[in-house]
Design a protein around this motif. Structure first.
Motif, PDB file in Angstrom:
ATOM      1  N   GLY A  84       0.797  -1.216   0.000  1.00 38.50           N
ATOM      2  CA  GLY A  84       0.000   0.000   0.000  1.00 38.50           C
ATOM      3  C   GLY A  84       0.832   1.268   0.000  1.00 38.50           C
ATOM      4  O   GLY A  84       0.298   2.359  -0.244  1.00 38.50           O
ATOM      5  N   GLN A  85       2.129   1.150   0.268  1.00 38.23           N
ATOM      6  CA  GLN A  85       3.000   2.317   0.289  1.00 38.23           C
ATOM      7  C   GLN A  85       3.672   2.513  -1.065  1.00 38.23           C
ATOM      8  O   GLN A  85       3.910   1.560  -1.803  1.00 38.23           O
ATOM      9  N   SER A  86       4.000   3.772  -1.360  1.00 38.79           N
ATOM     10  CA  SER A  86       4.775   4.127  -2.549  1.00 38.79           C
ATOM     11  C   SER A  86       5.973   4.946  -2.122  1.00 38.79           C
ATOM     12  O   SER A  86       5.918   5.674  -1.120  1.00 38.79           O
ATOM     13  N   PHE A  87       7.064   4.846  -2.867  1.00 42.56           N
ATOM     14  CA  PHE A  87       8.293   5.530  -2.494  1.00 42.56           C
ATOM     15  C   PHE A  87       9.195   5.654  -3.716  1.00 42.56           C
ATOM     16  O   PHE A  87       8.931   5.067  -4.773  1.00 42.56           O
ATOM     17  N   ASP A  88      10.262   6.431  -3.571  1.00 42.74           N
ATOM     18  CA  ASP A  88      11.256   6.587  -4.611  1.00 42.74           C
ATOM     19  C   ASP A  88      12.513   5.826  -4.217  1.00 42.74           C
ATOM     20  O   ASP A  88      12.977   5.941  -3.082  1.00 42.74           O
ATOM     21  N   ALA A  89      13.062   5.053  -5.158  1.00 46.41           N
ATOM     22  CA  ALA A  89      14.305   4.326  -4.921  1.00 46.41           C
ATOM     23  C   ALA A  89      15.251   4.621  -6.072  1.00 46.41           C
ATOM     24  O   ALA A  89      15.052   4.128  -7.187  1.00 46.41           O
ATOM     25  N   ALA A  90      16.223   5.478  -5.837  1.00 44.33           N
ATOM     26  CA  ALA A  90      17.233   5.844  -6.843  1.00 44.33           C
ATOM     27  C   ALA A  90      16.600   6.376  -8.122  1.00 44.33           C
ATOM     28  O   ALA A  90      17.072   6.108  -9.230  1.00 44.33           O
ATOM     29  N   GLY A  91      15.518   7.130  -7.971  1.00 48.08           N
ATOM     30  CA  GLY A  91      14.866   7.708  -9.133  1.00 48.08           C
ATOM     31  C   GLY A  91      13.799   6.850  -9.773  1.00 48.08           C
ATOM     32  O   GLY A  91      13.158   7.277 -10.741  1.00 48.08           O
ATOM     33  N   PHE A  92      13.584   5.654  -9.252  1.00 50.32           N
ATOM     34  CA  PHE A  92      12.515   4.777  -9.720  1.00 50.32           C
ATOM     35  C   PHE A  92      11.311   4.930  -8.787  1.00 50.32           C
ATOM     36  O   PHE A  92      11.468   4.892  -7.553  1.00 50.32           O
ATOM     37  N   ALA A  93      10.121   5.088  -9.350  1.00 54.08           N
ATOM     38  CA  ALA A  93       8.896   5.141  -8.559  1.00 54.08           C
ATOM     39  C   ALA A  93       8.442   3.712  -8.257  1.00 54.08           C
ATOM     40  O   ALA A  93       8.235   2.915  -9.177  1.00 54.08           O
ATOM     41  N   VAL A  94       8.308   3.395  -6.967  1.00 53.37           N
ATOM     42  CA  VAL A  94       8.003   2.024  -6.562  1.00 53.37           C
ATOM     43  C   VAL A  94       6.743   2.002  -5.700  1.00 53.37           C
ATOM     44  O   VAL A  94       6.576   2.842  -4.809  1.00 53.37           O
ATOM     45  N   SER A  95       5.862   1.048  -5.970  1.00 51.13           N
ATOM     46  CA  SER A  95       4.696   0.789  -5.124  1.00 51.13           C
ATOM     47  C   SER A  95       4.793  -0.636  -4.588  1.00 51.13           C
ATOM     48  O   SER A  95       5.203  -1.554  -5.302  1.00 51.13           O
ATOM     49  N   ALA A  96       4.435  -0.798  -3.312  1.00 51.40           N
ATOM     50  CA  ALA A  96       4.543  -2.095  -2.645  1.00 51.40           C
ATOM     51  C   ALA A  96       3.172  -2.761  -2.547  1.00 51.40           C
ATOM     52  O   ALA A  96       2.158  -2.086  -2.334  1.00 51.40           O
ATOM     53  N   TYR A  97       3.172  -4.112  -2.668  1.00 56.90           N
ATOM     54  CA  TYR A  97       1.920  -4.872  -2.643  1.00 56.90           C
ATOM     55  C   TYR A  97       2.068  -6.113  -1.769  1.00 56.90           C
ATOM     56  O   TYR A  97       3.081  -6.822  -1.831  1.00 56.90           O
ATOM     57  N   GLY A  98       1.032  -6.381  -0.986  1.00 54.26           N
ATOM     58  CA  GLY A  98       0.944  -7.638  -0.263  1.00 54.26           C
ATOM     59  C   GLY A  98       1.740  -7.677   1.026  1.00 54.26           C
ATOM     60  O   GLY A  98       2.445  -6.724   1.398  1.00 54.26           O
ATOM     61  N   LYS A  99       1.647  -8.833   1.677  1.00 54.64           N
ATOM     62  CA  LYS A  99       2.300  -9.013   2.986  1.00 54.64           C
ATOM     63  C   LYS A  99       2.888 -10.399   3.158  1.00 54.64           C
ATOM     64  O   LYS A  99       3.924 -10.555   3.806  1.00 54.64           O
TER      65      LYS A  99
END
Length: 205
Positions: A84-99
């Motif tokens: 459910g979280q989104s973040f930036d990693a070295a200029g890449f847009a990343v969204s996280a899913y699941g547990k």
């Protein structure tokens, strides 16, 4: 964006001079660790996380709480993320899913935490799960072997996630015969299956 497949579940993404590694594990070639600007780790199993070689990279690591606990000595280089979280990693847009990691045996329950990653709304890596993203993707990385793997849910996952193409990952346990069988089950006109060997690359439009 350029995607390169390495052994088993590891992929490298390159864009604008930056490099993002996903799941560099114990099966990963030395070349995987030659350069990185950030690392994503779906879960703690050694085939997805080579702890000592990841520590030596001296770059930010984004992962779940279980992995972060094993990398605690890295301090603020380790970032805990949840579905459910989104973040930036070295200029890449990343969204996280699941547990949760997929169940291996019912009596073992859920083995550990597992978080899938959608990078730049284009490449989706589910780790050891068939957790689906909530949107269409360009390239869906599909696990095709493992102790927890079963073909029917893999096919259902491949058919359900809207994608322009599929790439098989998590394949170290398969022989060449097994690898050759996967297109029969996963390929379709709507979602062509791309069989990449170790070191093969493709461009993500």
């Amino acid at each position: 964006m350029k995607l390169t497949k390495f052994a088993h579940a590891c992929v490298r993404l390159e864009k604008d001079g930056k490099t993002l590694l996903v799941d560099p594990g114990s099966f990963s070639e030395d070349a995987v660790f030659e350069r990185a600007d950030a690392v994503l780790v779906t879960h703690e199993h050694q085939d997805h996380l080579d702890i000592e070689r990841v520590k030596a990279l001296n770059v930010p690591v984004y992962t779940n709480a279980g992995v972060a606990a094993q990398l605690a000595e890295l301090g603020d280089r380790v970032h805990v993320v949840e579905g459910g979280q989104s973040f930036d990693a070295a200029g890449f847009a990343v969204s996280a899913y699941g547990k949760d990691h997929a169940v291996i045996l019912p009596e073992w329950g859920v083995p550990c935490e597992n978080v899938g990653f959608l990078i730049d709304d284009a490449v989706y890596h589910p780790g050891d799960s068939f957790t689906q993203p909530d949107r269409a993707v360009h390239t869906n990385l599909v696990p095709i072997s493992g102790p927890w793997f079963a073909l029917p849910p893999a096919v259902d996952y491949a058919r359900t996630v809207k994608a322009e193409q599929l790439v098989g990952i998590h394949d170290a346990l398969l022989s060449e015969i097994g690898l050759g069988m996967m297109p029969r089950f996963l390929n379709s006109n709507e979602r062509p299956y791309r069989k990449l060997a170790q070191g093969d690359s493709l461009t993500i439009a």
